[in-house]
Design a protein around this motif. Structure first.
Motif, PDB file in Angstrom:
ATOM      1  N   MET A  61       0.740  -1.133   0.222  1.00  0.00           N
ATOM      2  CA  MET A  61       0.062   0.024  -0.050  1.00  0.00           C
ATOM      3  C   MET A  61       0.825   1.145  -0.120  1.00  0.00           C
ATOM      4  N   VAL A  62       1.962   1.106   0.855  1.00  0.00           N
ATOM      5  CA  VAL A  62       2.712   2.465   0.641  1.00  0.00           C
ATOM      6  C   VAL A  62       3.293   2.686  -0.656  1.00  0.00           C
ATOM      7  N   ALA A  63       4.004   1.448  -1.232  1.00  0.00           N
ATOM      8  CA  ALA A  63       4.317   2.011  -2.495  1.00  0.00           C
ATOM      9  C   ALA A  63       3.379   2.103  -3.605  1.00  0.00           C
ATOM     10  N   TYR A  64       2.162   1.752  -3.546  1.00  0.00           N
ATOM     11  CA  TYR A  64       1.098   2.025  -4.472  1.00  0.00           C
ATOM     12  C   TYR A  64       0.872   3.524  -4.228  1.00  0.00           C
ATOM     13  N   ARG A  65       0.766   3.918  -3.225  1.00  0.00           N
ATOM     14  CA  ARG A  65       0.093   5.273  -2.680  1.00  0.00           C
ATOM     15  C   ARG A  65       1.087   6.226  -3.338  1.00  0.00           C
ATOM     16  N   GLN A  66       2.550   5.968  -3.236  1.00  0.00           N
ATOM     17  CA  GLN A  66       3.724   6.826  -3.569  1.00  0.00           C
ATOM     18  C   GLN A  66       3.690   6.836  -5.114  1.00  0.00           C
ATOM     19  N   ALA A  67       3.286   5.741  -5.430  1.00  0.00           N
ATOM     20  CA  ALA A  67       3.387   5.580  -7.043  1.00  0.00           C
ATOM     21  C   ALA A  67       2.177   6.524  -7.590  1.00  0.00           C
ATOM     22  N   TRP A  95      -4.589   1.807  -9.201  1.00  0.00           N
ATOM     23  CA  TRP A  95      -5.570   1.961  -8.095  1.00  0.00           C
ATOM     24  C   TRP A  95      -6.097   0.657  -7.874  1.00  0.00           C
ATOM     25  N   GLN A  96      -6.467  -0.278  -8.854  1.00  0.00           N
ATOM     26  CA  GLN A  96      -7.083  -1.512  -8.611  1.00  0.00           C
ATOM     27  C   GLN A  96      -5.941  -2.187  -7.429  1.00  0.00           C
ATOM     28  N   ALA A  97      -4.731  -2.255  -7.926  1.00  0.00           N
ATOM     29  CA  ALA A  97      -3.781  -2.971  -6.970  1.00  0.00           C
ATOM     30  C   ALA A  97      -3.858  -2.422  -5.636  1.00  0.00           C
ATOM     31  N   LEU A  98      -4.005  -0.936  -5.653  1.00  0.00           N
ATOM     32  CA  LEU A  98      -4.206  -0.591  -4.039  1.00  0.00           C
ATOM     33  C   LEU A  98      -5.422  -0.971  -3.393  1.00  0.00           C
ATOM     34  N   ALA A  99      -6.468  -1.107  -4.196  1.00  0.00           N
ATOM     35  CA  ALA A  99      -7.639  -1.659  -3.706  1.00  0.00           C
ATOM     36  C   ALA A  99      -7.787  -2.893  -2.981  1.00  0.00           C
ATOM     37  N   GLU A 100      -7.016  -3.750  -3.779  1.00  0.00           N
ATOM     38  CA  GLU A 100      -6.911  -5.119  -3.793  1.00  0.00           C
ATOM     39  C   GLU A 100      -6.022  -5.339  -2.422  1.00  0.00           C
ATOM     40  N   ALA A 101      -4.830  -4.439  -2.249  1.00  0.00           N
ATOM     41  CA  ALA A 101      -4.013  -4.748  -1.123  1.00  0.00           C
ATOM     42  C   ALA A 101      -4.782  -4.140   0.379  1.00  0.00           C
ATOM     43  N   ALA A 102      -5.554  -3.058   0.052  1.00  0.00           N
ATOM     44  CA  ALA A 102      -6.125  -2.631   1.332  1.00  0.00           C
ATOM     45  C   ALA A 102      -7.258  -3.411   1.636  1.00  0.00           C
ATOM     46  N   LEU A 103      -7.960  -4.117   0.755  1.00  0.00           N
ATOM     47  CA  LEU A 103      -8.861  -5.231   1.176  1.00  0.00           C
ATOM     48  C   LEU A 103      -8.116  -6.611   1.724  1.00  0.00           C
ATOM     49  N   ARG A 104      -7.092  -7.081   1.067  1.00  0.00           N
ATOM     50  CA  ARG A 104      -6.481  -8.152   1.803  1.00  0.00           C
ATOM     51  C   ARG A 104      -5.912  -7.790   3.277  1.00  0.00           C
ATOM     52  N   ARG A 105      -5.417  -6.671   3.497  1.00  0.00           N
ATOM     53  CA  ARG A 105      -5.115  -6.158   4.817  1.00  0.00           C
ATOM     54  C   ARG A 105      -6.406  -5.970   5.761  1.00  0.00           C
ATOM     55  N   ALA A 106      -7.380  -5.642   5.221  1.00  0.00           N
ATOM     56  CA  ALA A 106      -8.686  -5.592   6.161  1.00  0.00           C
ATOM     57  C   ALA A 106      -9.102  -6.873   6.391  1.00  0.00           C
ATOM     58  N   ASP A 107      -9.118  -7.824   5.426  1.00  0.00           N
ATOM     59  CA  ASP A 107      -9.691  -9.096   5.911  1.00  0.00           C
ATOM     60  C   ASP A 107      -8.594  -9.938   6.979  1.00  0.00           C
ATOM     61  N   ALA A 108      -7.188  -9.479   7.170  1.00  0.00           N
ATOM     62  CA  ALA A 108      -6.214  -9.771   7.820  1.00  0.00           C
ATOM     63  C   ALA A 108      -6.527  -9.576   9.179  1.00  0.00           C
ATOM     64  N   VAL A 109      -6.923  -8.170   9.261  1.00  0.00           N
ATOM     65  CA  VAL A 109      -7.012  -7.567  10.740  1.00  0.00           C
ATOM     66  C   VAL A 109      -8.432  -7.585  11.249  1.00  0.00           C
ATOM     67  N   ALA A 110      -9.500  -7.817  10.345  1.00  0.00           N
ATOM     68  CA  ALA A 110     -10.873  -7.684  11.149  1.00  0.00           C
ATOM     69  C   ALA A 110     -11.040  -8.668  12.044  1.00  0.00           C
ATOM     70  N   GLY A 111     -11.613  -8.128  13.126  1.00  0.00           N
ATOM     71  CA  GLY A 111     -11.883  -8.900  14.191  1.00  0.00           C
ATOM     72  C   GLY A 111     -10.743  -8.954  15.238  1.00  0.00           C
TER      73      GLY A 111
END
Length: 196
Positions: free
Chosen positions: A92-98, A109-125
């Motif tokens: 996410m850091v690299a994509y946002r800087q790009a 943008w799609q890659a950033l969305a996917e990375a954010a969602l995968r991270r959300a899945d990992a930390v949810a709950g």
């Protein structure tokens, strides 16, 4: 050199000719036209989400400025490598800087969305460190920016899926359901196009 120009009505076989230059003119919609068409396809009144996505994009040079000599392609590659290793925060850091350098690349943008969602899945709950809502906010902004720049059925479908998943995290149920339906329609079109 006679400096003549011959406009053709159709494309023939390409052949080299000393002292001559040939070229092709292709017509594609401007980014503004593409964005307007995509907005019209959204299955719910989405102006607030669109405005948020645009604001997110314009803020990146301030919030996520890369190093002065950073190269766009290197940042994207770094993000892709981190995502492959499931290091989604680094991706996410690299994509946002790009995107702070070039906000017009729908694939990033799609890659950033996917990375954010995968991270959300990992930390949810998790009892501590559950920032899945904040991550889904990044995901919905990124997915909307990807959608507004999408030019193929496939990229539209991918962006709609990410947008629907992000909106679900944000508990925007009506919008998430409508977007998921739009994604399924786009996916059916993609499948029927691939069979023809």
């Amino acid at each position: 050199h006679s400096k003549w120009c011959f406009l053709k009505g159709g494309l023939g076989d390409e052949a080299e000719f000393t002292g001559a230059t040939s070229g092709r003119v292709s017509h594609s919609p401007s980014p503004a036209v593409t964005e307007a068409v995509r907005q019209a396809e959204l299955p719910f009144p989405a102006q607030d989400i669109i405005d948020s996505a645009k604001s997110f994009a314009t803020s990146l040079p301030d919030t996520d400025a890369p190093a002065p000599k950073a190269v766009y392609g290197d940042l994207v590659t770094s993000g892709d490598e981190a995502a492959t290793e499931e290091n989604y925060p680094a991706a996410m850091v690299a994509y946002r800087q790009a995107l702070a350098i070039n906000p017009n690349d729908g694939a990033v943008w799609q890659a950033l969305a996917e990375a954010a969602l995968r991270r959300a899945d990992a930390v949810a709950g998790q009892s501590e460190g559950d920032n899945s809502y904040d991550l889904s906010y990044v995901g919905s902004n990124a997915a909307m920016n990807a959608f507004l720049r999408s030019t193929t059925v496939e990229t539209r479908a991918s962006a709609l899926r990410a947008l629907a998943n992000s909106l679900e995290y944000r508990e925007m149920w009506r919008e998430a359901i409508a977007t998921m339906r739009a994604y399924r329609t786009a996916r059916r079109r993609r499948c029927s196009a691939s069979r023809t």
